[in-house]
Design a protein around this motif. Structure first.
Motif, mmCIF file in Angstrom:
data_model
loop_
_atom_site.group_PDB
_atom_site.id
_atom_site.type_symbol
_atom_site.label_atom_id
_atom_site.label_comp_id
_atom_site.label_asym_id
_atom_site.label_seq_id
_atom_site.Cartn_x
_atom_site.Cartn_y
_atom_site.Cartn_z
ATOM 1 N N TRP A 14 31.272 40.045 57.856
ATOM 2 C CA TRP A 14 30.397 38.920 57.533
ATOM 3 C C TRP A 14 31.177 37.822 56.826
ATOM 4 N N HIS A 98 23.767 41.126 53.841
ATOM 5 C CA HIS A 98 23.763 42.071 54.955
ATOM 6 C C HIS A 98 23.332 43.465 54.486
ATOM 7 N N LYS A 100 22.440 47.662 56.532
ATOM 8 C CA LYS A 100 22.702 48.441 57.750
ATOM 9 C C LYS A 100 21.916 47.903 58.938
ATOM 10 N N THR A 103 23.395 44.552 60.181
ATOM 11 C CA THR A 103 24.704 44.799 60.782
ATOM 12 C C THR A 103 24.563 45.463 62.141
ATOM 13 N N ARG A 106 23.549 42.836 64.605
ATOM 14 C CA ARG A 106 24.695 41.992 64.959
ATOM 15 C C ARG A 106 25.600 42.717 65.949
#
Length: 119
Positions: A14, A98, A100, A103, A106
């Motif tokens: 990130w 951010h 889990k 992420t 993403r």
């Protein structure tokens, strides 16, 4: 199962790697405060493999810490503007928004082209 890149690890951060390393140092300092304040507190055994968070063991390789001790660990990280959350075995702390879920979303979008309901 080999990855599309031939098995090589691909890091998607990130922040820049330099910012991540600076965050690590800040988190390590806060963790030092935690260890000094909470008797028996220690970093998780897998901490050396972590890049973007700090994990303090509270029930994995030790007798479980009390709820008050876990709350004190979390409060110490929060007071230094870090996010912190207890799992069943660790208190994990990190800087940033951010988590889990974000992420994983993403990863699904950037690596596999899967767009979630919000996208």
């Amino acid at each position: 199962m080999p990855s599309a890149s031939g098995g090589a690890v691909r890091q998607c951060l990130w922040k820049s790697l330099e910012a991540v390393r600076a965050d690590q140092q800040r988190l390590l300092g806060i963790a030092g405060d935690v260890v000094a304040m909470v008797p028996g507190a220690r970093l998780a055994a897998d901490q050396t493999y972590r890049l973007v968070d700090m994990a303090v063991d509270h029930a994995q390789d030790m007798a479980p810490r009390s709820r008050a001790e876990i709350a004190r660990i979390i409060t110490t990280f929060h007071s230094a503007d870090a996010r912190a959350q207890a799992s069943s075995i660790h208190v994990n702390a990190w800087f940033g928004t951010h988590d889990k879920a974000s992420t994983a979303e993403r990863l699904l979008e950037e690596v596999f082209g899967v767009v979630g309901p919000a996208g």
